[in-house]
Design an enzyme around this catalytic site. Structure first.
Site, short mmCIF file in Angstrom:
data_model
loop_
_atom_site.label_atom_id
_atom_site.label_comp_id
_atom_site.label_asym_id
_atom_site.label_seq_id
_atom_site.Cartn_x
_atom_site.Cartn_y
_atom_site.Cartn_z
N GLU A 186 39.50 -27.42 -8.57
CA GLU A 186 39.85 -27.90 -7.22
C GLU A 186 40.16 -26.74 -6.29
OE1 GLU A 186 39.14 -30.93 -6.64
OE2 GLU A 186 38.81 -31.30 -8.76
N TYR A 228 27.13 -30.57 -12.52
CA TYR A 228 28.21 -29.58 -12.56
C TYR A 228 27.87 -28.47 -13.57
CZ TYR A 228 31.25 -33.14 -10.33
OH TYR A 228 31.81 -34.07 -9.48
#
Length: 444
Positions: free
Chosen positions: A298, A373
């Site tokens: 994040e 990802y």
């Protein structure tokens, strides 16, 4: 609906065909919100400053099921229709191509998430507060906007709520004024921000400054969290500032004025990024650092996703592949597994997974597939192996600096990489990003 208006009522992105709008770009949002947590009642005034990119006799904004009570364009009442998530405005005077114009919208209602192929997204009630998580197209759940990542703007967000609650929004807190039992919080976000990254977090939070264990980053890091999680948070997020310093060395200066972490009192399936902050559930603070990988992921989105934001959703690997690779860089930095070992482990898993996905254009149903990802991250590892460490990290810093606070595409990355490579990188990236078959593991 006329063909011309239908064209204006979409940004033309096949991944989110009903979101975003053509004909203008927004340069500034000023939102004044009043929210009653107990009743889930929101009243708002949105002031937008925009620039026309073609002559406009009508245009639209994205706005879900909230009641509009007044609309003005350049200070003059405008005709409006509102339905199917679109607020369509007909100004009294035609707006010339290239002209700056203003829009005022007053609205109210009970905000709720919008339904999407990726679940319910946007403004959501918690047990005692609010979380806003809008990726990829949920911003219309709480304010009128041009809800596409290619349209980035500065923001001023003012929220009035009960003084029992803390309100957190992107940018710097410029004022907090209490009147009787209610407090108005005002945040200024000067750096351009896509609408899906705008957020409001409301909860019974304490504020906690996060200090460094070792590193020398000067970026202020502040957390807001339930008081009972303080000890576990201090343990689990002890490396947050050191992580930030690691990423500054790898990617270049942190792109915003500060970094914030919000921990909700509710359980969240996954953490969420917003501009200048990340949002975790109380389940991500376990006291044994069980979410360290997610903390790194994040944080990395502040560079890849928030400062450098994709111009079209098909290029989402530029957000998620880079943030995933940042996890591996932190693993390497912190003395755990090397990035190469991480890449090898995930490559083995990819070999067992179906090879039917094009990472560089996965389609809307698979844009958040884990293969985007991991294979996107291994594509970067392949570039690292091709260039060598010095040239690879020069490339990353060049990429971040050249497109700071801008919109980006895969073609932009390829052109940037070519400046640092001994030979064109397109054949290598084509194999990793645009072919279904998994290439051999990259070797130096």
């Amino acid at each position: 609906m006329g063909e011309a208006l239908a064209r204006l009522r979409s940004a033309g992105d096949p991944y989110t065909p009903s979101s975003g709008n053509r004909g203008y770009r927004v340069v500034r949002y000023e939102l004044e919100l009043d929210y009653d947590v107990d009743r889930n009642a929101l009243s708002g005034t949105a002031r937008l400053t925009a620039v026309a990119t073609e002559e406009l006799t009508r245009f639209s904004l994205d706005l879900a099921a909230l009641r509009v009570t007044r609309v003005q364009v350049d200070g003059v009442e405008a005709k409006r229709t509102h339905g199917s998530g679109k607020l369509t405005l007909t100004p009294r005077n035609t707006i010339a191509d290239g002209a700056e114009f203003s829009v005022l919208v007053r609205y109210s209602g009970a905000p709720r998430p919008v339904r999407s192929p990726w679940g319910e997204i946007g403004w959501e009630e918690l047990e005692d507060g609010v979380i806003v998580a809008s990726q990829p197209c949920g911003a219309s759940s709480w304010f009128p906007c041009n809800d596409h990542p290619s349209d980035k703007s500065s923001y001023r967000i003012s929220v009035t709520a009960s003084s029992a609650y803390t309100v957190v929004a992107p940018g710097e807190l410029v004022s907090r004024v209490a009147r009787a039992s209610r407090t108005t919080w005002v945040y200024e976000q000067p750096e351009p921000m896509a609408a899906y990254l705008a957020t409001v977090q409301i909860g019974r939070y304490q504020r906690l400054a996060v200090s460094a264990r070792v590193a020398t980053s000067t970026v202020p890091v502040v957390a807001h969290l339930p008081r009972d999680l303080t000890a576990r948070f201090r343990h689990d997020f002890a490396d947050q500032v050191d992580m930030l310093a690691c990423f500054e060395r790898a990617f270049g200066p942190y792109p915003f004025g500060s970094y914030g972490v919000v921990v909700t009192d509710d359980v969240l399936e996954i953490p969420l990024e917003a501009q200048g902050m990340s949002v975790f559930g109380r389940n991500h603070v376990d006291g044994v650092s069980g979410s360290e990988r997610l903390i790194a992921h994040e944080l990395a989105h502040q560079w890849f996703g928030n400062s450098l934001t994709i111009a079209a959703w098909r290029d989402i690997w530029l957000h998620e592949g880079f943030a995933c690779y940042a996890e591996w860089l932190w693993s390497e930095e912190s003395g755990a597994e090397s990035a190469d070992a991480c890449a090898r482990a995930h490559y083995a898993a990819l070999r067992r997974a179906p090879q039917d996905l094009v990472v560089g254009d996965p389609g809307p149903a698979d844009m958040f597939d884990d293969r985007v990802y991991k294979r996107g991250a291994i594509a970067l590892h392949a570039v690292r192996r091709l260039l060598g460490d010095e040239a690879f990290f020069d490339l990353l810093r060049d990429w971040v600096a050249s497109f700071r606070h801008s919109s980006v595409s895969t073609d932009d990355f390829i052109r940037t990489a070519d400046r640092h490579a001994p030979a064109p990188v397109e054949p290598l990236l084509d194999a990793w990003l645009f072919q279904e078959t998994l290439p051999p593991f990259p070797v130096g």
